[in-house]
Design a protein around this motif. Structure first.
Motif, PDB file in Angstrom:
ATOM      1  N   VAL A 245       0.591  -1.420   0.037  1.00  0.00           N
ATOM      2  CA  VAL A 245      -0.260  -0.142  -0.520  1.00  0.00           C
ATOM      3  C   VAL A 245       1.013   1.204   0.230  1.00  0.00           C
ATOM      4  O   VAL A 245       1.482   1.133   0.876  1.00  0.00           O
ATOM      5  CB  VAL A 245      -0.806  -0.165   1.606  1.00  0.00           C
ATOM      6  CG1 VAL A 245      -1.651   1.335   1.171  1.00  0.00           C
ATOM      7  CG2 VAL A 245      -1.832  -1.148   0.987  1.00  0.00           C
ATOM      8  N   VAL A 246       0.338   2.649  -0.867  1.00  0.00           N
ATOM      9  CA  VAL A 246       1.267   3.164  -1.250  1.00  0.00           C
ATOM     10  C   VAL A 246       0.684   4.604  -0.989  1.00  0.00           C
ATOM     11  O   VAL A 246      -0.130   4.986  -1.824  1.00  0.00           O
ATOM     12  CB  VAL A 246       1.961   3.650  -2.814  1.00  0.00           C
ATOM     13  CG1 VAL A 246       3.019   4.941  -2.792  1.00  0.00           C
ATOM     14  CG2 VAL A 246       2.765   2.133  -2.784  1.00  0.00           C
TER      15      VAL A 246
ATOM     16  N   GLY B 115      -5.164   4.587   2.443  1.00  0.00           N
ATOM     17  CA  GLY B 115      -4.879   3.892   2.317  1.00  0.00           C
ATOM     18  C   GLY B 115      -5.112   2.800   3.342  1.00  0.00           C
ATOM     19  O   GLY B 115      -5.602   1.878   3.795  1.00  0.00           O
ATOM     20  N   ARG B 116      -5.074   3.235   4.751  1.00  0.00           N
ATOM     21  CA  ARG B 116      -6.009   2.911   6.195  1.00  0.00           C
ATOM     22  C   ARG B 116      -7.428   2.077   6.088  1.00  0.00           C
ATOM     23  O   ARG B 116      -7.486   1.125   5.937  1.00  0.00           O
ATOM     24  CB  ARG B 116      -5.870   4.030   7.359  1.00  0.00           C
ATOM     25  CG  ARG B 116      -6.812   3.438   8.339  1.00  0.00           C
ATOM     26  CD  ARG B 116      -6.931   4.596   9.379  1.00  0.00           C
ATOM     27  NE  ARG B 116      -5.579   4.127   9.668  1.00  0.00           N
ATOM     28  CZ  ARG B 116      -5.317   4.116  11.477  1.00  0.00           C
ATOM     29  NH1 ARG B 116      -6.244   2.267  11.271  1.00  0.00           N
ATOM     30  NH2 ARG B 116      -4.144   3.291  11.699  1.00  0.00           N
TER      31      ARG B 116
ATOM     32  N   ILE C  30       0.513  -7.358  -6.005  1.00  0.00           N
ATOM     33  CA  ILE C  30      -0.043  -5.705  -5.956  1.00  0.00           C
ATOM     34  C   ILE C  30       0.272  -4.861  -5.335  1.00  0.00           C
ATOM     35  O   ILE C  30       0.851  -4.654  -4.211  1.00  0.00           O
ATOM     36  CB  ILE C  30      -1.484  -6.287  -5.602  1.00  0.00           C
ATOM     37  CG1 ILE C  30      -2.245  -7.423  -6.083  1.00  0.00           C
ATOM     38  CG2 ILE C  30      -1.887  -4.715  -5.567  1.00  0.00           C
ATOM     39  CD1 ILE C  30      -3.915  -7.852  -5.693  1.00  0.00           C
ATOM     40  N   ILE C  31       0.229  -3.472  -6.931  1.00  0.00           N
ATOM     41  CA  ILE C  31       0.784  -2.480  -5.953  1.00  0.00           C
ATOM     42  C   ILE C  31      -0.641  -1.450  -6.150  1.00  0.00           C
ATOM     43  O   ILE C  31      -1.007  -1.403  -6.677  1.00  0.00           O
ATOM     44  CB  ILE C  31       1.997  -1.771  -6.402  1.00  0.00           C
ATOM     45  CG1 ILE C  31       3.391  -2.212  -6.190  1.00  0.00           C
ATOM     46  CG2 ILE C  31       2.592  -0.251  -6.198  1.00  0.00           C
ATOM     47  CD1 ILE C  31       4.126  -1.618  -6.914  1.00  0.00           C
ATOM     48  N   ASP C  32      -0.993  -0.637  -4.346  1.00  0.00           N
ATOM     49  CA  ASP C  32      -2.218  -0.056  -4.340  1.00  0.00           C
ATOM     50  C   ASP C  32      -1.804   1.317  -3.900  1.00  0.00           C
ATOM     51  O   ASP C  32      -1.072   1.603  -2.582  1.00  0.00           O
ATOM     52  CB  ASP C  32      -2.844  -0.394  -2.662  1.00  0.00           C
ATOM     53  CG  ASP C  32      -4.016  -0.300  -2.998  1.00  0.00           C
ATOM     54  OD1 ASP C  32      -4.326   0.762  -3.310  1.00  0.00           O
ATOM     55  OD2 ASP C  32      -4.839  -0.408  -2.459  1.00  0.00           O
TER      56      ASP C  32
ATOM     57  N   VAL D 161      -3.102  -1.438  -8.081  1.00  0.00           N
ATOM     58  CA  VAL D 161      -5.134  -0.671  -7.514  1.00  0.00           C
ATOM     59  C   VAL D 161      -4.595   0.733  -7.384  1.00  0.00           C
ATOM     60  O   VAL D 161      -3.281   0.452  -6.886  1.00  0.00           O
ATOM     61  CB  VAL D 161      -5.953  -1.156  -6.501  1.00  0.00           C
ATOM     62  CG1 VAL D 161      -6.825  -0.064  -5.544  1.00  0.00           C
ATOM     63  CG2 VAL D 161      -5.877  -2.662  -6.464  1.00  0.00           C
ATOM     64  N   CYS D 162      -5.864   1.176  -8.103  1.00  0.00           N
ATOM     65  CA  CYS D 162      -5.422   2.983  -7.457  1.00  0.00           C
ATOM     66  C   CYS D 162      -6.736   3.903  -7.317  1.00  0.00           C
ATOM     67  O   CYS D 162      -7.261   3.737  -8.000  1.00  0.00           O
ATOM     68  CB  CYS D 162      -5.007   3.520  -9.091  1.00  0.00           C
ATOM     69  SG  CYS D 162      -4.563   5.620  -8.838  1.00  0.00           S
ATOM     70  N   GLU D 163      -6.435   4.260  -6.476  1.00  0.00           N
ATOM     71  CA  GLU D 163      -7.353   5.269  -5.899  1.00  0.00           C
ATOM     72  C   GLU D 163      -7.937   6.641  -6.997  1.00  0.00           C
ATOM     73  O   GLU D 163      -6.987   6.808  -8.255  1.00  0.00           O
ATOM     74  CB  GLU D 163      -7.131   6.167  -5.100  1.00  0.00           C
ATOM     75  CG  GLU D 163      -7.643   5.873  -3.313  1.00  0.00           C
ATOM     76  CD  GLU D 163      -8.836   5.660  -3.214  1.00  0.00           C
ATOM     77  OE1 GLU D 163      -9.228   6.798  -4.076  1.00  0.00           O
ATOM     78  OE2 GLU D 163      -9.809   5.117  -2.650  1.00  0.00           O
ATOM     79  N   LYS D 164      -8.952   6.830  -6.851  1.00  0.00           N
ATOM     80  CA  LYS D 164      -9.510   7.989  -8.034  1.00  0.00           C
ATOM     81  C   LYS D 164      -9.293   9.629  -7.574  1.00  0.00           C
ATOM     82  O   LYS D 164      -8.538   9.500  -6.275  1.00  0.00           O
ATOM     83  CB  LYS D 164     -11.474   8.195  -7.884  1.00  0.00           C
ATOM     84  CG  LYS D 164     -12.387   8.123  -6.316  1.00  0.00           C
ATOM     85  CD  LYS D 164     -11.943   9.841  -6.049  1.00  0.00           C
ATOM     86  CE  LYS D 164     -12.097  10.159  -4.476  1.00  0.00           C
ATOM     87  NZ  LYS D 164     -11.348  11.356  -4.200  1.00  0.00           N
TER      88      LYS D 164
END
Length: 359
Positions: free
Chosen positions: A9-10, A15-16, A70-72, A95-98
């Motif tokens: 998780v980046v 990320g929490r 996976i890199i989030d 996985v990537c946030e909006k």
């Protein structure tokens, strides 16, 4: 048997939530083995809270870790494009946030990279998941709702000075936009997920609430490709907070739960036009299996997609549709004209919707 996938998780802010709502409830599918953040105090806090020993401050170190599947990416929006591209090029699932990236040009580059990368990319639109939206989608896809007539989306949230005390918020270069980009993007995605593609939009944006660079109030009139009409309104100056999505079809009216940050969760108001339609809907939903909301279901379905058991629950094409709406919205507001979609490389804002003085 599907194996457990290792996640890095980046960004330990949102990320929490990915850990708490997405990975821990799916502990049989995922294991978070690494964290990356520039804030050492926050990095240690999250690491201690969840027993994650591997704590990294240099993103590039993650790319060469062979045990990371996976890199989030949960960083501020301005960093998404470079991280997503690097992770895909390194063969990782992502996985990537909006928002996924900051322009149509960038999302097209990401989509091209996907085609030659070993890993799969899943943008985050966690509001799509939950019993309410899932039941509405099931009814629409079964053909019971009939022709779409019109719909409304209201995103009335509240953001004040403490929210913008975080340095990257409220600024074009790092947040890439305001309420249209970082807040209403979720309900707008739900709307197009259920009602289909947009054909034309006339939009307005304004900064009415906060002393920030980006917009915090928007309104638009839309025509859908189906011929249905719609209106979108959003502000970050509401006293209370609601997200309300109301859709009128030939045979059914749908209205979302008004919970601002989980409108897809609780069963929606479903109003059939006739007793016959009601009976058909009741039969369709008779053996309904509850759908956990937000990240829990999105991550579970991502695991299934990686193992070839289902399509990706959210795709880069979904992100492109969302960013196309954003681009058209800003262009319409600045030119006071109606914008026709889709938008291609010849559009004046294809490379960036951020005003030139802020790039």
């Amino acid at each position: 048997m599907s194996r457990v996938l290792n996640v890095a998780v980046v960004g330990c802010g949102i990320g929490r939530s990915h850990i708490v709502e997405g990975y821990l409830p799916n502990a049989d599918k995922f294991r978070v083995i690494a964290l990356c953040d520039l804030n050492g105090e926050r990095l240690d806090q999250i690491g201690d809270d969840f027993g994650i020993a591997r704590r990294i401050t240099n993103f590039n170190d993650l790319l060469i870790m062979e045990d990371v599947d996976i890199i989030d990416v949960c960083t501020p929006p301005g960093a998404h494009f470079s991280m997503v591209m690097a992770a895909l090029q390194a063969g990782k699932h992502v996985v990537c946030e909006k928002p996924l990236v900051g322009s149509l040009q960038d999302v097209d580059a990401v989509m091209a990279q996907e085609k030659v990368s070993a890993g799969k990319l899943m943008p985050v639109f966690q509001y799509r998941f939950g019993d309410g939206i899932e039941q509405a989608k099931t009814i629409i896809d079964a053909g019971l709702a009939g022709k779409p007539y019109c719909g409304t989306v209201e995103t009335f949230w509240r953001r004040e000075a403490p929210y913008y005390a975080v340095p990257w918020r409220g600024k074009w270069k790092t947040e890439l936009g305001g309420v249209l980009m970082g807040h209403a993007i979720h309900p707008h995605d739900i709307f197009t997920y259920l009602m289909g593609d947009i054909a034309r939009i006339f939009g307005r944006v304004a900064t009415r609430v906060n002393p920030i660079e980006v917009e915090d109030t928007i309104s638009a009139s839309l025509e859908m490709k189906s011929g249905a009409l719609a209106s979108f309104t959003a502000t970050l100056g509401s006293v209370d907070e609601i997200t309300r999505i109301r859709l009128q079809f030939e045979n059914v009216t749908f209205e979302s739960d008004h919970a601002p940050y989980n409108p897809g969760n609780k069963p929606w108001k479903i109003l059939p036009r006739t007793d016959e339609i009601k009976a058909s809907i009741d039969a369709l939903l008779e053996n309904w299996t509850p759908v956990p909301s937000r990240f829990q279901t999105q991550m579970a379905r991502f695991h299934e997609a990686i193992h070839g058991q289902r399509p990706l629950p959210v795709t880069s094409a979904d992100s492109r549709r969302a960013l196309e709406l954003v681009t058209a919205f800003y262009h319409s507001s600045s030119t006071h004209t109606e914008v026709t979609l889709p938008l291609g490389a010849d559009h004046p804002l294809y490379g960036s919707w951020v005003p030139a003085e802020f790039r």
